[in-house]
Scaffold this active site. Sequence first.
Site, PDB file in Angstrom:
ATOM      1  N   THR A  14      52.110  14.561 174.505  1.00  0.00           N
ATOM      2  CA  THR A  14      52.184  16.024 174.431  1.00  0.00           C
ATOM      3  C   THR A  14      52.431  16.503 173.012  1.00  0.00           C
ATOM      4  O   THR A  14      51.764  17.432 172.525  1.00  0.00           O
ATOM      5  CB  THR A  14      53.310  16.532 175.351  1.00  0.00           C
ATOM      6  OG1 THR A  14      53.052  16.112 176.690  1.00  0.00           O
ATOM      7  CG2 THR A  14      53.403  18.044 175.298  1.00  0.00           C
ATOM      8  N   ALA A  34      51.554  23.943 151.175  1.00  0.00           N
ATOM      9  CA  ALA A  34      51.805  22.604 150.641  1.00  0.00           C
ATOM     10  C   ALA A  34      51.230  22.404 149.246  1.00  0.00           C
ATOM     11  O   ALA A  34      51.620  21.471 148.543  1.00  0.00           O
ATOM     12  CB  ALA A  34      51.215  21.566 151.586  1.00  0.00           C
ATOM     13  N   ARG A  46      47.705   4.336 173.189  1.00  0.00           N
ATOM     14  CA  ARG A  46      47.469   3.198 174.076  1.00  0.00           C
ATOM     15  C   ARG A  46      46.136   3.272 174.803  1.00  0.00           C
ATOM     16  O   ARG A  46      45.506   2.251 175.050  1.00  0.00           O
ATOM     17  CB  ARG A  46      48.616   3.085 175.091  1.00  0.00           C
ATOM     18  CG  ARG A  46      49.901   2.537 174.503  1.00  0.00           C
ATOM     19  CD  ARG A  46      50.987   2.417 175.541  1.00  0.00           C
ATOM     20  NE  ARG A  46      51.422   3.710 176.050  1.00  0.00           N
ATOM     21  CZ  ARG A  46      52.422   3.881 176.904  1.00  0.00           C
ATOM     22  NH1 ARG A  46      53.069   2.822 177.376  1.00  0.00           N
ATOM     23  NH2 ARG A  46      52.774   5.076 177.308  1.00  0.00           N
ATOM     24  N   LYS A 107      64.607  10.494 167.857  1.00  0.00           N
ATOM     25  CA  LYS A 107      66.069  10.503 167.709  1.00  0.00           C
ATOM     26  C   LYS A 107      66.694   9.165 168.051  1.00  0.00           C
ATOM     27  O   LYS A 107      67.685   8.752 167.451  1.00  0.00           O
ATOM     28  CB  LYS A 107      66.706  11.614 168.545  1.00  0.00           C
ATOM     29  CG  LYS A 107      66.557  11.497 170.071  1.00  0.00           C
ATOM     30  CD  LYS A 107      65.374  12.260 170.582  1.00  0.00           C
ATOM     31  CE  LYS A 107      65.251  12.220 172.093  1.00  0.00           C
ATOM     32  NZ  LYS A 107      64.048  12.956 172.551  1.00  0.00           N
ATOM     33  N   GLU A 131      62.886  16.455 161.134  1.00  0.00           N
ATOM     34  CA  GLU A 131      63.373  17.744 161.633  1.00  0.00           C
ATOM     35  C   GLU A 131      63.293  17.840 163.149  1.00  0.00           C
ATOM     36  O   GLU A 131      64.185  18.403 163.798  1.00  0.00           O
ATOM     37  CB  GLU A 131      62.566  18.880 161.004  1.00  0.00           C
ATOM     38  CG  GLU A 131      63.022  20.272 161.411  1.00  0.00           C
ATOM     39  CD  GLU A 131      64.434  20.581 160.941  1.00  0.00           C
ATOM     40  OE1 GLU A 131      65.366  20.600 161.794  1.00  0.00           O
ATOM     41  OE2 GLU A 131      64.626  20.802 159.733  1.00  0.00           O
ATOM     42  N   ILE A 138      64.095  23.998 166.456  1.00  0.00           N
ATOM     43  CA  ILE A 138      65.160  24.649 165.665  1.00  0.00           C
ATOM     44  C   ILE A 138      65.313  23.910 164.330  1.00  0.00           C
ATOM     45  O   ILE A 138      65.524  22.701 164.323  1.00  0.00           O
ATOM     46  CB  ILE A 138      66.495  24.628 166.425  1.00  0.00           C
ATOM     47  CG1 ILE A 138      66.359  25.347 167.770  1.00  0.00           C
ATOM     48  CG2 ILE A 138      67.590  25.271 165.597  1.00  0.00           C
ATOM     49  CD1 ILE A 138      67.596  25.253 168.643  1.00  0.00           C
ATOM     50  N   ASP A 203      70.508  11.397 175.739  1.00  0.00           N
ATOM     51  CA  ASP A 203      69.605  12.095 174.829  1.00  0.00           C
ATOM     52  C   ASP A 203      70.396  12.970 173.865  1.00  0.00           C
ATOM     53  O   ASP A 203      70.157  12.967 172.648  1.00  0.00           O
ATOM     54  CB  ASP A 203      68.617  12.945 175.627  1.00  0.00           C
ATOM     55  CG  ASP A 203      67.739  13.813 174.750  1.00  0.00           C
ATOM     56  OD1 ASP A 203      66.808  13.274 174.130  1.00  0.00           O
ATOM     57  OD2 ASP A 203      67.991  15.030 174.681  1.00  0.00           O
ATOM     58  N   LYS A 207      70.878  12.717 169.498  1.00  0.00           N
ATOM     59  CA  LYS A 207      70.695  13.859 168.599  1.00  0.00           C
ATOM     60  C   LYS A 207      71.983  14.166 167.845  1.00  0.00           C
ATOM     61  O   LYS A 207      71.961  14.476 166.641  1.00  0.00           O
ATOM     62  CB  LYS A 207      70.238  15.076 169.406  1.00  0.00           C
ATOM     63  CG  LYS A 207      68.865  14.891 170.037  1.00  0.00           C
ATOM     64  CD  LYS A 207      68.539  16.017 171.005  1.00  0.00           C
ATOM     65  CE  LYS A 207      67.177  15.813 171.639  1.00  0.00           C
ATOM     66  NZ  LYS A 207      66.870  16.856 172.645  1.00  0.00           N
TER      67      LYS A 207
END
Length: 440
Positions: A14, A34, A46, A107, A131, A138, A203, A207
């Site tokens: 995704t 940039a 895969r 993470k 990030e 965020i 999770d 983070k």
Amino acid sequence: MTQSLRLGVAGLGTVGTSVVRMIARRAEALAAAAGRPVQVTAVSARDRGRDRGLDLAGIAWFDDPVALARSGEVDAVVELIGGAEGAARATVEAALAAGKHVVTANKALLARHGAALARMAEEAGVGLAFEASAAGGIPVVKTLREALAGNAVSRVYGILNGTCNYILSRMELEGLTFEACLKDAQALGYAEADPTFDVEGFDTAHKLAVLTSLAFGTQIDADGITVEGISAIAPLDLRMADELGYRIKLLGVAEATPAGIEQRVHPTMVPKSSAIAQVMGVTNAVTIDTDALRELTLIGPGAGGEATASAVVADIADVAAGRVGPAFGRPADGLKRLPRAEMQRHEGGYYIRLTVHDRPGVAAGVATRMAERDISLESILQRRSESAAAQDPHGRSGVPVPLVLITYAATEAAIRASLDAIAADGLLSEPPQVIRIERD
């Protein structure tokens, strides 16, 4: 014309497909920001035959992401495979060893190997950007690493998992059970078939480990985080929180204390008046307490293809523009090793729900055990069920009823010792519910 930054994208789920689409859609604006064009020249996934709705004509395909990382066709690698080991780690290490910039949303990888990877990037003179790893869209990593350079951070905490926030929001607003809300979250795609990683707090812990290092300049200490999930939260707890002026959120909290850095993930009661209490549904929020700004709260989408891709592409723009520095805001060898503040030494307010036998003297017995350990009670509320009241309106039915305590500041050790004593007295009919309170 300035040479393009050639990207290899490893992982076309995704987020990966959203990144490829966003780069194509924003090509002109991205090149302007940039200072040079950015183009995807290679991808790896895969299943080569899967229809992802992407036009991959002219883009090299690699079945092996490590081969992509070593390829001369890319200058930077975007790792979106996931996981702390296996292909993700091998791909990132291969890219850094080959002198290529790395952008990742991983993470788990950073929580386990962040310092070592940062050191590799420094030695190779390339960037390691992440990030998207801490709070989805965020921009909290850049805020901590760059925007708050003149501030001393005392605490960073937040809602870092949209699945848990969605479940708790639905439970509160609709009076549903955890199990019912989890089932809906899975049907909507907010929760995995095996939701353990999200709902048990792991999770959030990964983070938080990243944010702690950025906030305090410390080595990543994922093993030093106390972790509790939300599966034991009952509708009654949410109703009581509402009555007492609080909401329950799963928070990740990192705080500087005299004993060291305290890192904890657990359900938390936050005042309804706080900014973070207003955050409902799958949205994330991070609050940073500093000496100069006092309190800064960032709120936004914490997951999803577009939100995460937004953060990934922002990192890509920095890499393309040459805005590359130490991954954690200072050289990896300069990250401090500070002592852990053990959870038993944590001090704060507590919500405690006891299921006790409905008979005279029980509340007094509980209060006595609390007082023996210097725990002061702000309030004590007893909720008798309709069946108990019907059996004996004078409160001697003996059936289990909830007894809710709110304490003033107390240590974790004192709270646990008092609850052990209450249980030993035979006053409880089931294990206690303990939720910490994070006041303004």
